[in-house]
Design a protein around this motif. Structure first.
Motif, PDB file in Angstrom:
ATOM      1  N   VAL A 187      13.548  -6.120   0.222  1.00 20.13           N
ATOM      2  CA  VAL A 187      13.915  -4.575   0.489  1.00 20.13           C
ATOM      3  C   VAL A 187      12.779  -4.142   1.341  1.00 20.13           C
ATOM      4  O   VAL A 187      11.516  -4.626   1.315  1.00 20.13           O
ATOM      5  CB  VAL A 187      13.659  -3.780  -0.934  1.00 20.13           C
ATOM      6  CG1 VAL A 187      13.669  -2.351  -0.614  1.00 20.13           C
ATOM      7  CG2 VAL A 187      14.922  -4.160  -1.779  1.00 20.13           C
ATOM      8  N   ILE A 188      12.980  -3.289   2.429  1.00 23.14           N
ATOM      9  CA  ILE A 188      11.916  -2.709   3.398  1.00 23.14           C
ATOM     10  C   ILE A 188      12.039  -1.258   3.247  1.00 23.14           C
ATOM     11  O   ILE A 188      13.014  -0.595   3.406  1.00 23.14           O
ATOM     12  CB  ILE A 188      12.287  -3.314   4.755  1.00 23.14           C
ATOM     13  CG1 ILE A 188      12.451  -4.851   4.919  1.00 23.14           C
ATOM     14  CG2 ILE A 188      11.298  -2.623   5.749  1.00 23.14           C
ATOM     15  CD1 ILE A 188      13.022  -5.101   6.300  1.00 23.14           C
ATOM     16  N   ALA A 189      10.770  -0.727   2.684  1.00 24.15           N
ATOM     17  CA  ALA A 189      10.697   0.613   2.632  1.00 24.15           C
ATOM     18  C   ALA A 189       9.412   1.053   3.567  1.00 24.15           C
ATOM     19  O   ALA A 189       8.182   0.605   3.511  1.00 24.15           O
ATOM     20  CB  ALA A 189      10.257   0.998   1.171  1.00 24.15           C
ATOM     21  N   ALA A 190       9.575   2.375   3.985  1.00 16.54           N
ATOM     22  CA  ALA A 190       8.633   2.882   4.932  1.00 16.54           C
ATOM     23  C   ALA A 190       7.588   3.419   3.994  1.00 16.54           C
ATOM     24  O   ALA A 190       7.685   3.706   2.895  1.00 16.54           O
ATOM     25  CB  ALA A 190       8.996   4.149   5.799  1.00 16.54           C
ATOM     26  N   ILE A 191       6.099   3.295   4.553  1.00 19.64           N
ATOM     27  CA  ILE A 191       5.084   3.731   3.553  1.00 19.64           C
ATOM     28  C   ILE A 191       4.494   4.983   4.411  1.00 19.64           C
ATOM     29  O   ILE A 191       4.049   5.030   5.361  1.00 19.64           O
ATOM     30  CB  ILE A 191       3.994   2.485   3.565  1.00 19.64           C
ATOM     31  CG1 ILE A 191       4.424   1.200   2.916  1.00 19.64           C
ATOM     32  CG2 ILE A 191       2.655   3.243   2.815  1.00 19.64           C
ATOM     33  CD1 ILE A 191       3.603   0.394   2.609  1.00 19.64           C
ATOM     34  N   GLY A 192       4.400   5.922   3.608  1.00 14.85           N
ATOM     35  CA  GLY A 192       3.623   7.310   3.942  1.00 14.85           C
ATOM     36  C   GLY A 192       2.255   7.383   3.124  1.00 14.85           C
ATOM     37  O   GLY A 192       1.205   6.636   3.462  1.00 14.85           O
ATOM     38  N   GLY A 193       2.592   7.652   1.705  1.00 11.46           N
ATOM     39  CA  GLY A 193       1.416   7.672   0.715  1.00 11.46           C
ATOM     40  C   GLY A 193       1.567   6.503  -0.109  1.00 11.46           C
ATOM     41  O   GLY A 193       0.700   6.181  -0.763  1.00 11.46           O
ATOM     42  N   GLY A 194       2.897   5.796  -0.158  1.00 11.27           N
ATOM     43  CA  GLY A 194       3.264   4.891  -1.117  1.00 11.27           C
ATOM     44  C   GLY A 194       4.139   5.008  -2.068  1.00 11.27           C
ATOM     45  O   GLY A 194       4.317   3.938  -2.924  1.00 11.27           O
ATOM     46  N   GLY A 195       4.376   6.232  -2.591  1.00 10.74           N
ATOM     47  CA  GLY A 195       5.276   6.531  -3.653  1.00 10.74           C
ATOM     48  C   GLY A 195       6.545   5.611  -3.605  1.00 10.74           C
ATOM     49  O   GLY A 195       6.976   5.447  -4.422  1.00 10.74           O
ATOM     50  N   LEU A 196       7.051   5.838  -2.333  1.00  8.27           N
ATOM     51  CA  LEU A 196       8.363   5.079  -2.347  1.00  8.27           C
ATOM     52  C   LEU A 196       8.401   3.684  -2.637  1.00  8.27           C
ATOM     53  O   LEU A 196       9.215   3.085  -3.430  1.00  8.27           O
ATOM     54  CB  LEU A 196       9.051   5.215  -0.875  1.00  8.27           C
ATOM     55  CG  LEU A 196      10.115   4.598  -0.522  1.00  8.27           C
ATOM     56  CD1 LEU A 196      11.563   4.899  -1.452  1.00  8.27           C
ATOM     57  CD2 LEU A 196      10.850   4.833   1.006  1.00  8.27           C
ATOM     58  N   ILE A 197       7.367   2.795  -1.915  1.00  9.01           N
ATOM     59  CA  ILE A 197       7.456   1.388  -2.232  1.00  9.01           C
ATOM     60  C   ILE A 197       6.977   1.012  -3.388  1.00  9.01           C
ATOM     61  O   ILE A 197       7.643   0.018  -4.126  1.00  9.01           O
ATOM     62  CB  ILE A 197       6.483   0.767  -1.223  1.00  9.01           C
ATOM     63  CG1 ILE A 197       6.834  -0.931  -1.150  1.00  9.01           C
ATOM     64  CG2 ILE A 197       4.906   0.969  -1.335  1.00  9.01           C
ATOM     65  CD1 ILE A 197       5.875  -1.586   0.076  1.00  9.01           C
ATOM     66  N   THR A 198       6.279   1.715  -4.301  1.00 14.93           N
ATOM     67  CA  THR A 198       5.791   1.701  -5.596  1.00 14.93           C
ATOM     68  C   THR A 198       6.846   2.086  -6.623  1.00 14.93           C
ATOM     69  O   THR A 198       7.070   1.023  -7.352  1.00 14.93           O
ATOM     70  CB  THR A 198       4.635   2.765  -5.879  1.00 14.93           C
ATOM     71  OG1 THR A 198       3.452   2.508  -4.799  1.00 14.93           O
ATOM     72  CG2 THR A 198       3.949   2.547  -7.376  1.00 14.93           C
ATOM     73  N   GLY A 199       7.594   2.941  -6.230  1.00 18.10           N
ATOM     74  CA  GLY A 199       8.940   3.272  -6.984  1.00 18.10           C
ATOM     75  C   GLY A 199       9.991   2.207  -7.125  1.00 18.10           C
ATOM     76  O   GLY A 199      10.249   1.467  -8.111  1.00 18.10           O
ATOM     77  N   ILE A 200      10.198   1.864  -5.832  1.00 17.41           N
ATOM     78  CA  ILE A 200      11.340   0.869  -5.766  1.00 17.41           C
ATOM     79  C   ILE A 200      10.735  -0.599  -6.392  1.00 17.41           C
ATOM     80  O   ILE A 200      11.314  -1.341  -6.867  1.00 17.41           O
ATOM     81  CB  ILE A 200      11.805   0.802  -4.166  1.00 17.41           C
ATOM     82  CG1 ILE A 200      12.415   1.854  -3.850  1.00 17.41           C
ATOM     83  CG2 ILE A 200      12.601  -0.722  -3.686  1.00 17.41           C
ATOM     84  CD1 ILE A 200      12.811   1.804  -2.136  1.00 17.41           C
ATOM     85  N   GLY A 201       9.471  -0.860  -5.729  1.00 18.66           N
ATOM     86  CA  GLY A 201       8.885  -1.924  -6.355  1.00 18.66           C
ATOM     87  C   GLY A 201       8.970  -2.002  -7.976  1.00 18.66           C
ATOM     88  O   GLY A 201       9.363  -3.425  -8.474  1.00 18.66           O
TER      89      GLY A 201
END
Length: 313
Positions: A187-201
């Protein structure tokens, strides 16, 4: 008038960073089901020789961005006294829209400390959703994110990425991805603050630990990739503003580094030219797939959009 320059603010005392549990994510899914859209996962047909790429279309959310998931969960978790006081957040536009949308549905007042250079479309949509706006420069907003306070912003603060409930809401996307494609390899997720990648991960590593989680940042704002290289949270000294206003930051918050480092397998840095091209075609750098790319953010100013996609033949 917005405060210019450096803010002197006291940082809040926070709970220790912890892993978001699968049960929290499953409960969040039930909690936000009436507010968010269960978005489709569509195959991108690129022809022979290309990897198997799937697009998770979070741009189909009511605010055109995934941030509604986290915001809906955070607002739903407010106590009755907190609801009466209202909520506020800090945003370049998408988190602000998410909090404003969820707050309006819940009958809760909302305020957004918004970056003054955010696309006009995002500013106007936050206003249309009933949010009180306080416009500030990017640097001031970033300082306020660390301090979790801002003069004139009242109510319960909902952090747009370093918040357990916000992250659990985003994580619901991971449940959907694995339901629709159980063999997801990356899965590839854009990082701004990191909430998206942390959630999906958090969701995907709990259910399918061998799935790779990749973060993507623009070269003008890539503190996560730099932190990964240096093995510690870094300030990105060459930060530049760009049309990629929802991804990348000036620094990697130490708390978000603690959240991300056990979940992310690596980071991809893309040029602005590659980002422009990706607005017309998604391509993968993480193997043969199935690779899932998160598509989010349908709030770019149309004039800017046509300028960008028209700049290449």
């Amino acid at each position: 008038m917005p405060i210019r320059g450096k803010l002197t603010l006291m940082a809040a005392t926070l709970d220790a960073v912890r892993r978001i549990t699968l049960s929290e994510i499953q409960e969040a899914r039930e909690r936000i089901a009436g507010t968010i859209v269960r978005t489709p996962l569509l195959r991108l047909e690129l022809g022979p020789g290309f990897p198997d790429i799937r697009l998770k279309l979070e741009n189909l959310q009511p605010i055109n961005a995934y941030k509604l998931r986290g915001a809906a969960n955070a607002v739903a978790m407010l106590s009755e006294s907190e609801r009466k006081r209202g909520v506020w957040t800090i945003s370049a536009g998408n988190a602000g829209q998410g909090v404003a949308y969820a707050a309006r549905r819940a009958g809760v007042p909302s305020t957004v400390v918004a970056i003054e250079t955010a696309p006009a479309a995002k500013i106007e949509r936050m206003r249309a959703l009933g949010a009180k706006l306080i416009l500030v420069p990017y640097e001031v907003a970033w300082q306020a994110l660390e301090a979790r306070s801002y003069p004139g912003a009242e109510g319960t603060f909902v952090h747009p990425f370093d918040d357990d409930n916000f992250i659990a809401g985003h994580a619901t996307m991971g449940l959907e991805i694995l339901e629709d494609e159980p063999e997801t390899a990356a899965v590839i997720a854009a990082i701004g603050g990191g909430g998206l990648i942390t959630g999906i991960g958090s969701a995907i590593k709990a259910l399918k630990p061998d799935t790779k989680i990749w973060g993507a940042e623009p070269e003008t704002a890539a503190p996560a990739a730099l932190s990964f290289e240096k093995s510690s949270p870094q300030v990105f000294k060459n930060w530049q503003a760009s049309f990629v206003d929802g991804a990348g930051g000036q620094s990697m918050f130490p708390r978000m580094w603690e959240r991300m480092k056990p979940l992310a397998d690596g980071y991809i840095v893309v040029t602005l030219e590659e980002t422009k091209a990706a607005m017309r075609m998604m391509a993968g750098k993480a193997g043969n797939g199935p690779i899932v790319a998160i598509v989010s953010g349908g709030n770019i100013d149309l004039k800017k959009f046509w300028e960008l996609i028209g700049s290449q033949t």
